[in-house]
Design a protein around this motif. Structure first.
Motif, PDB file in Angstrom:
ATOM      1  N   GLY A  50     -10.719  -5.109   4.700  1.00  0.00           N
ATOM      2  CA  GLY A  50      -9.778  -6.162   5.037  1.00  0.00           C
ATOM      3  C   GLY A  50      -8.530  -6.126   4.181  1.00  0.00           C
ATOM      4  O   GLY A  50      -7.408  -6.340   4.678  1.00  0.00           O
ATOM      5  N   GLU A  51      -8.694  -5.835   2.896  1.00  0.00           N
ATOM      6  CA  GLU A  51      -7.542  -5.783   1.994  1.00  0.00           C
ATOM      7  C   GLU A  51      -6.629  -4.608   2.338  1.00  0.00           C
ATOM      8  O   GLU A  51      -5.396  -4.731   2.310  1.00  0.00           O
ATOM      9  N   MET A  52      -7.221  -3.482   2.671  1.00  0.00           N
ATOM     10  CA  MET A  52      -6.406  -2.325   3.038  1.00  0.00           C
ATOM     11  C   MET A  52      -5.651  -2.581   4.341  1.00  0.00           C
ATOM     12  O   MET A  52      -4.465  -2.242   4.466  1.00  0.00           O
ATOM     13  N   ALA A  53      -6.323  -3.208   5.297  1.00  0.00           N
ATOM     14  CA  ALA A  53      -5.662  -3.515   6.567  1.00  0.00           C
ATOM     15  C   ALA A  53      -4.502  -4.485   6.354  1.00  0.00           C
ATOM     16  O   ALA A  53      -3.422  -4.331   6.946  1.00  0.00           O
ATOM     17  N   LEU A  54      -4.711  -5.478   5.503  1.00  0.00           N
ATOM     18  CA  LEU A  54      -3.657  -6.453   5.211  1.00  0.00           C
ATOM     19  C   LEU A  54      -2.445  -5.771   4.584  1.00  0.00           C
ATOM     20  O   LEU A  54      -1.293  -6.013   4.987  1.00  0.00           O
ATOM     21  N   MET A  55      -2.688  -4.922   3.601  1.00  0.00           N
ATOM     22  CA  MET A  55      -1.581  -4.256   2.915  1.00  0.00           C
ATOM     23  C   MET A  55      -0.835  -3.306   3.842  1.00  0.00           C
ATOM     24  O   MET A  55       0.399  -3.200   3.784  1.00  0.00           O
ATOM     25  N   GLN A  56      -1.569  -2.636   4.710  1.00  0.00           N
ATOM     26  CA  GLN A  56      -0.918  -1.722   5.645  1.00  0.00           C
ATOM     27  C   GLN A  56      -0.126  -2.485   6.702  1.00  0.00           C
ATOM     28  O   GLN A  56       0.989  -2.092   7.067  1.00  0.00           O
ATOM     29  N   GLN A  57      -0.692  -3.580   7.192  1.00  0.00           N
ATOM     30  CA  GLN A  57      -0.018  -4.370   8.223  1.00  0.00           C
ATOM     31  C   GLN A  57       1.325  -4.904   7.737  1.00  0.00           C
ATOM     32  O   GLN A  57       2.316  -4.891   8.468  1.00  0.00           O
ATOM     33  N   HIS A  58       1.362  -5.367   6.488  1.00  0.00           N
ATOM     34  CA  HIS A  58       2.581  -5.979   5.948  1.00  0.00           C
ATOM     35  C   HIS A  58       3.413  -4.997   5.118  1.00  0.00           C
ATOM     36  O   HIS A  58       4.386  -5.406   4.483  1.00  0.00           O
TER      37      HIS A  58
ATOM     38  N   ILE B  64       2.874  -3.515   2.299  1.00  0.00           N
ATOM     39  CA  ILE B  64       2.923  -4.019   0.926  1.00  0.00           C
ATOM     40  C   ILE B  64       3.251  -2.880  -0.043  1.00  0.00           C
ATOM     41  O   ILE B  64       2.637  -1.810   0.001  1.00  0.00           O
ATOM     42  N   THR B  65       4.214  -3.130  -0.913  1.00  0.00           N
ATOM     43  CA  THR B  65       4.571  -2.166  -1.959  1.00  0.00           C
ATOM     44  C   THR B  65       4.085  -2.606  -3.335  1.00  0.00           C
ATOM     45  O   THR B  65       3.924  -1.771  -4.234  1.00  0.00           O
ATOM     46  N   HIS B  66       3.875  -3.935  -3.506  1.00  0.00           N
ATOM     47  CA  HIS B  66       3.470  -4.471  -4.808  1.00  0.00           C
ATOM     48  C   HIS B  66       2.413  -5.557  -4.621  1.00  0.00           C
ATOM     49  O   HIS B  66       2.515  -6.376  -3.701  1.00  0.00           O
ATOM     50  N   LEU B  67       1.434  -5.542  -5.492  1.00  0.00           N
ATOM     51  CA  LEU B  67       0.424  -6.595  -5.562  1.00  0.00           C
ATOM     52  C   LEU B  67       0.641  -7.370  -6.854  1.00  0.00           C
ATOM     53  O   LEU B  67       0.671  -6.781  -7.939  1.00  0.00           O
ATOM     54  N   VAL B  68       0.797  -8.691  -6.736  1.00  0.00           N
ATOM     55  CA  VAL B  68       0.933  -9.554  -7.909  1.00  0.00           C
ATOM     56  C   VAL B  68      -0.316 -10.416  -7.996  1.00  0.00           C
ATOM     57  O   VAL B  68      -0.648 -11.142  -7.050  1.00  0.00           O
ATOM     58  N   THR B  69      -1.012 -10.344  -9.112  1.00  0.00           N
ATOM     59  CA  THR B  69      -2.252 -11.093  -9.247  1.00  0.00           C
ATOM     60  C   THR B  69      -2.472 -11.516 -10.688  1.00  0.00           C
ATOM     61  O   THR B  69      -1.987 -10.879 -11.623  1.00  0.00           O
ATOM     62  N   LYS B  70      -3.200 -12.607 -10.853  1.00  0.00           N
ATOM     63  CA  LYS B  70      -3.675 -13.005 -12.174  1.00  0.00           C
ATOM     64  C   LYS B  70      -4.949 -12.227 -12.492  1.00  0.00           C
ATOM     65  O   LYS B  70      -5.727 -11.910 -11.592  1.00  0.00           O
ATOM     66  N   ASN B  71      -5.176 -11.968 -13.767  1.00  0.00           N
ATOM     67  CA  ASN B  71      -6.391 -11.256 -14.163  1.00  0.00           C
ATOM     68  C   ASN B  71      -7.560 -12.243 -14.210  1.00  0.00           C
ATOM     69  O   ASN B  71      -8.067 -12.597 -15.272  1.00  0.00           O
ATOM     70  N   ALA B  72      -7.977 -12.661 -13.010  1.00  0.00           N
ATOM     71  CA  ALA B  72      -9.040 -13.657 -12.901  1.00  0.00           C
ATOM     72  C   ALA B  72     -10.413 -13.059 -13.145  1.00  0.00           C
ATOM     73  O   ALA B  72     -11.343 -13.760 -13.543  1.00  0.00           O
ATOM     74  N   GLY B  73     -10.569 -11.752 -12.902  1.00  0.00           N
ATOM     75  CA  GLY B  73     -11.870 -11.127 -13.054  1.00  0.00           C
ATOM     76  C   GLY B  73     -12.808 -11.487 -11.914  1.00  0.00           C
ATOM     77  O   GLY B  73     -12.454 -12.220 -10.994  1.00  0.00           O
TER      78      GLY B  73
ATOM     79  N   GLN C 183      -6.027   2.880  -3.687  1.00  0.00           N
ATOM     80  CA  GLN C 183      -6.121   3.882  -2.626  1.00  0.00           C
ATOM     81  C   GLN C 183      -4.813   4.043  -1.856  1.00  0.00           C
ATOM     82  O   GLN C 183      -4.502   5.136  -1.371  1.00  0.00           O
ATOM     83  N   LEU C 184      -4.049   2.965  -1.748  1.00  0.00           N
ATOM     84  CA  LEU C 184      -2.821   3.002  -0.956  1.00  0.00           C
ATOM     85  C   LEU C 184      -1.576   3.271  -1.794  1.00  0.00           C
ATOM     86  O   LEU C 184      -0.473   3.363  -1.247  1.00  0.00           O
ATOM     87  N   GLY C 185      -1.740   3.373  -3.106  1.00  0.00           N
ATOM     88  CA  GLY C 185      -0.589   3.623  -3.963  1.00  0.00           C
ATOM     89  C   GLY C 185       0.318   2.419  -4.126  1.00  0.00           C
ATOM     90  O   GLY C 185       1.522   2.563  -4.368  1.00  0.00           O
ATOM     91  N   VAL C 186      -0.248   1.225  -4.023  1.00  0.00           N
ATOM     92  CA  VAL C 186       0.515  -0.013  -4.195  1.00  0.00           C
ATOM     93  C   VAL C 186       0.610  -0.341  -5.684  1.00  0.00           C
ATOM     94  O   VAL C 186      -0.395  -0.313  -6.404  1.00  0.00           O
ATOM     95  N   ASP C 187       1.809  -0.644  -6.155  1.00  0.00           N
ATOM     96  CA  ASP C 187       1.995  -1.001  -7.563  1.00  0.00           C
ATOM     97  C   ASP C 187       1.360  -2.366  -7.849  1.00  0.00           C
ATOM     98  O   ASP C 187       1.473  -3.296  -7.044  1.00  0.00           O
TER      99      ASP C 187
END
Length: 246
Positions: free
Chosen positions: A177-185, A187-196, A209-213
């Motif tokens: 699901g995450e790969m499909a979301l990133m490909q659909q939009h 996505i070049t960058h993922l911004v996230t908190k280190n929630a663990g 896998q997709l080479g997203v920063d």
């Protein structure tokens, strides 16, 4: 045993439910960040306490014997208040948290201290998947040179421009699901908190896998406290504490 859990995470719910099954009298405190949260078994306290003094008063009036901080790793103010209140009252306390995510040898994460730095790191023309919750999204919304996909459990309160897409979803998320979301939009960058934790880690593997920063917002410093990294660890702590108090 009368136990006060400071919640806001799935682990807090699992812990409260397990302790109630064991016969403990459990109250879970929810800060109110999520309008329609999942509720645990046992008693629930909603809203704040009015700082350290208010928290001390609440603990004293209800005669709690053990406090467990199972808040989000970025709820630093609450964690500081819990430690300070418990130390002043000479009450036992425990922190239940997730192990932070760590970059692998193939990862090139940009580590930043806060949301403002994360927004500044986005280059012009970036298409960013932002997974920081519904609060404090303004630094990203103001980046009118970027396309933002904001994923949260609930919609932000502020009015958003058309170039900001909001996706309302609850974890867990799958790698597919995450790969499909990133490909659909695109996505070049993922911004996230280190929630663990495991429920949202798939986005990091998808980015790899997709080479997203990845722009990783690191955790704030927290005061020293007894700490465990699993619900089972917290249950063992409670069992040991109950035995020593008997």
């Amino acid at each position: 045993m009368r136990i006060l859990i400071f919640g806001g995470t799935g682990e807090a719910i699992d812990l409260a439910n397990a302790l109630v099954r064991q016969g403990h009298e459990v109250t879970t405190s929810l800060a109110g960040v999520t309008r329609k949260p999942r509720l645990p078994n046992g008693h629930v306290h909603r809203g704040g306490f009015g700082g350290v003094d208010g928290l001390k008063d609440y603990i004293g009036r209800n005669d709690f014997q053990l406090m467990i901080d199972a808040t989000h790793a970025f709820a630093a103010n609450m964690s500081h208040h819990i430690v300070e209140a418990c130390e002043q009252l000479n009450k036992s306390h425990l922190r239940l948290t997730r192990q932070p995510w760590r970059a692998g040898p193939e990862d090139e994460w940009q580590h930043v201290e806060d949301l403002a730095q994360a927004a500044e790191r986005l280059p012009e023309g970036a298409s960013a998947l932002v997974t920081i919750g519904r609060q404090h999204v303004e630094p990203f919304v103001l980046r009118d040179d970027c396309t933002i996909v904001l994923r949260a459990i609930e919609h932000p309160e502020m009015v958003l421009p058309p170039r900001v897409t909001v996706m309302l979803e609850r974890p867990p998320f799958s790698l597919e699901g995450e790969m499909a979301l990133m490909q659909q939009h695109k996505i070049t960058h993922l911004v996230t908190k280190n929630a663990g934790g495991d429920q949202t880690v798939a986005k990091l593997e998808a980015a790899r896998q997709l080479g997203v920063d990845v722009i990783m917002i690191e955790r704030p410093a927290l005061p020293t406290a007894p700490e465990v990294f699993s619900v089972d660890g917290a249950l063992k702590f409670v069992a040991d504490h109950s035995a020593s108090a008997a």
